[in-house]
Design a protein around this motif. Structure first.
Motif, PDB file in Angstrom:
ATOM      1  N   GLU A  84       0.732  -1.184  -0.076  1.00 60.70           N
ATOM      2  CA  GLU A  84      -0.070  -0.007   0.017  1.00 60.70           C
ATOM      3  C   GLU A  84       0.995   1.314   0.115  1.00 60.70           C
ATOM      4  O   GLU A  84       1.881   1.228   0.432  1.00 60.70           O
ATOM      5  N   GLY A  85       0.340   2.166  -0.516  1.00 61.10           N
ATOM      6  CA  GLY A  85       1.018   3.813  -0.661  1.00 61.10           C
ATOM      7  C   GLY A  85       1.136   4.136  -1.937  1.00 61.10           C
ATOM      8  O   GLY A  85       0.639   3.844  -2.883  1.00 61.10           O
ATOM      9  N   ASP A  86       2.275   5.145  -1.940  1.00 59.87           N
ATOM     10  CA  ASP A  86       2.490   5.838  -3.377  1.00 59.87           C
ATOM     11  C   ASP A  86       3.527   5.263  -4.305  1.00 59.87           C
ATOM     12  O   ASP A  86       4.496   5.091  -3.714  1.00 59.87           O
ATOM     13  N   PHE A  87       2.894   4.685  -5.253  1.00 61.59           N
ATOM     14  CA  PHE A  87       3.909   4.020  -6.217  1.00 61.59           C
ATOM     15  C   PHE A  87       3.766   4.503  -7.675  1.00 61.59           C
ATOM     16  O   PHE A  87       4.061   3.894  -8.629  1.00 61.59           O
ATOM     17  N   ALA A  88       3.346   5.842  -7.860  1.00 64.47           N
ATOM     18  CA  ALA A  88       3.141   6.444  -9.206  1.00 64.47           C
ATOM     19  C   ALA A  88       4.537   6.421 -10.056  1.00 64.47           C
ATOM     20  O   ALA A  88       4.136   6.244 -11.133  1.00 64.47           O
ATOM     21  N   ASP A  89       5.671   6.618  -9.459  1.00 69.21           N
ATOM     22  CA  ASP A  89       6.668   6.595 -10.125  1.00 69.21           C
ATOM     23  C   ASP A  89       7.482   5.132 -10.241  1.00 69.21           C
ATOM     24  O   ASP A  89       8.695   5.167 -10.768  1.00 69.21           O
ATOM     25  N   THR A  90       6.968   4.313  -9.477  1.00 69.76           N
ATOM     26  CA  THR A  90       7.666   2.968  -9.167  1.00 69.76           C
ATOM     27  C   THR A  90       7.518   1.939 -10.334  1.00 69.76           C
ATOM     28  O   THR A  90       6.391   1.832 -10.896  1.00 69.76           O
ATOM     29  N   LEU A  91       8.985   1.444 -10.862  1.00 70.34           N
ATOM     30  CA  LEU A  91       8.804   0.366 -11.857  1.00 70.34           C
ATOM     31  C   LEU A  91       8.620  -0.980 -10.864  1.00 70.34           C
ATOM     32  O   LEU A  91       9.430  -1.132 -10.155  1.00 70.34           O
ATOM     33  N   PHE A  92       7.674  -1.774 -11.337  1.00 70.53           N
ATOM     34  CA  PHE A  92       7.434  -3.116 -10.591  1.00 70.53           C
ATOM     35  C   PHE A  92       8.053  -4.101 -11.576  1.00 70.53           C
ATOM     36  O   PHE A  92       7.749  -4.312 -12.714  1.00 70.53           O
ATOM     37  N   ILE A  93       8.805  -5.168 -11.192  1.00 69.57           N
ATOM     38  CA  ILE A  93       9.403  -5.981 -11.745  1.00 69.57           C
ATOM     39  C   ILE A  93       9.086  -7.405 -11.022  1.00 69.57           C
ATOM     40  O   ILE A  93       9.315  -7.616  -9.881  1.00 69.57           O
ATOM     41  N   SER A  94       8.559  -8.242 -12.021  1.00 69.55           N
ATOM     42  CA  SER A  94       8.095  -9.583 -11.237  1.00 69.55           C
ATOM     43  C   SER A  94       8.986 -10.646 -11.727  1.00 69.55           C
ATOM     44  O   SER A  94       9.202 -10.857 -13.265  1.00 69.55           O
ATOM     45  N   VAL A  95       9.571 -11.330 -11.028  1.00 68.09           N
ATOM     46  CA  VAL A  95      10.183 -12.714 -11.485  1.00 68.09           C
ATOM     47  C   VAL A  95       9.599 -13.750 -11.084  1.00 68.09           C
ATOM     48  O   VAL A  95      10.146 -15.010 -10.926  1.00 68.09           O
TER      49      VAL A  95
END
Length: 272
Positions: A84-95
């Protein structure tokens, strides 16, 4: 690494693959203080990194540069519920194998920048191969950033169609296990032929390593390499004839193996 050191990286799940990735990134300049790791069962190595300044099982900072999801697929739903929170500029990488981009978009929103990565275990030695595919929001600079990160543990291939990830899993994702199984079979065959196990193992291992080193960048040359070892009417020709005439033959058997892994990947994605 400048952006990561400034805005931070979060790694959720730090088992073998997560640890291999983290170790490579630390080696290439990622600051311990910039990393937050969430791992309920931290290894001694991870605890050592925490002693050097890494934030272990601390609160996830707001809007980190990158958040990597390296948990088991069956735990992903629970994990995403805790983010939860602010992730507006975050790149999510799933492995995480078997978890499609659509799952993350449903959890994070279609505007979230998401890159799905399929590495393989030679990444532990920085000799892995990783395939990347990005959603629409992660095209361009975010995808390039993910590519740079994964290059730290080996070579990287970019996919344009997420459906291809299933075939990648069947070929390179599961591929190391096929190689290891072949070595086991060679050693068993060597023992059947009268060799001591240790000698058979060394011969099988070093033959495989040497042969792999001979393969260049042109697939067409692989056939030439095979032909160079195969004298007409010789010992190698007799051996390859068994591969060709077995039922199923070698090509059909390997195709079935890759397809089985690919089909299971599709099943897991449908269960996500």
């Amino acid at each position: 690494m400048e952006a990561l050191n400034k805005n931070g990286m979060v790694l959720i799940g730090c088992g073998r693959m997560g640890s291999a990735l983290l170790a490579a990134w630390l080696d290439t300049g990622l600051a311990h203080e910039a990393v937050t790791v969430v791992e309920p069962y931290p290894s001694d190595w991870l605890k050592e990194q925490a002693a050097k300044g890494l934030r272990l099982n601390a609160d996830i900072p707001a809007n980190p540069a990158v958040l990597i999801l390296a948990t088991k697929p069956q735990m992903m739903k629970e994990v995403m519920g805790q983010i939860e929170g602010d992730f507006a500029d975050t790149l999510f990488i799933s492995v995480a194998a078997g978890t499609p981009i659509s799952f993350f978009e449903a959890e994070l929103g279609a505007d979230a920048k998401i890159v799905r990565v399929m590495p393989n275990t030679p990444a532990l030695l920085k000799k892995g191969v990783s395939a990347l595919v990005a959603n629409k929001a992660a095209q361009g600079a975010p995808l390039a950033a993910a590519q740079d990160l994964m290059t730290a543990v080996g070579v990287v291939e970019i996919l344009t169609d997420e459906e291809d990830i299933h075939a990648v899993i069947g070929l390179s994702g599961s591929g190391p296990a096929y190689v290891f199984a072949f070595v086991e079979a060679l050693v068993a065959a060597g023992k059947d032929a009268g060799l001591e196990e240790d000698l058979a193992f060394r011969l099988a291992r070093d033959t495989l390593v040497g042969a792999a080193a001979m393969i260049g960048d042109n697939f067409a040359e692989v056939a030439t390499l095979r032909e160079n070892v195969t004298s007409p009417g010789g010992t190698t020709a007799a051996a390859l004839k068994v591969f060709a005439e077995s039922e199923p033959n070698l090509n059909a058997l390997v195709s079935a193996v890759v397809k089985a892994s690919k089909d299971r990947s599709i099943e897991l994605a449908e269960m996500a």
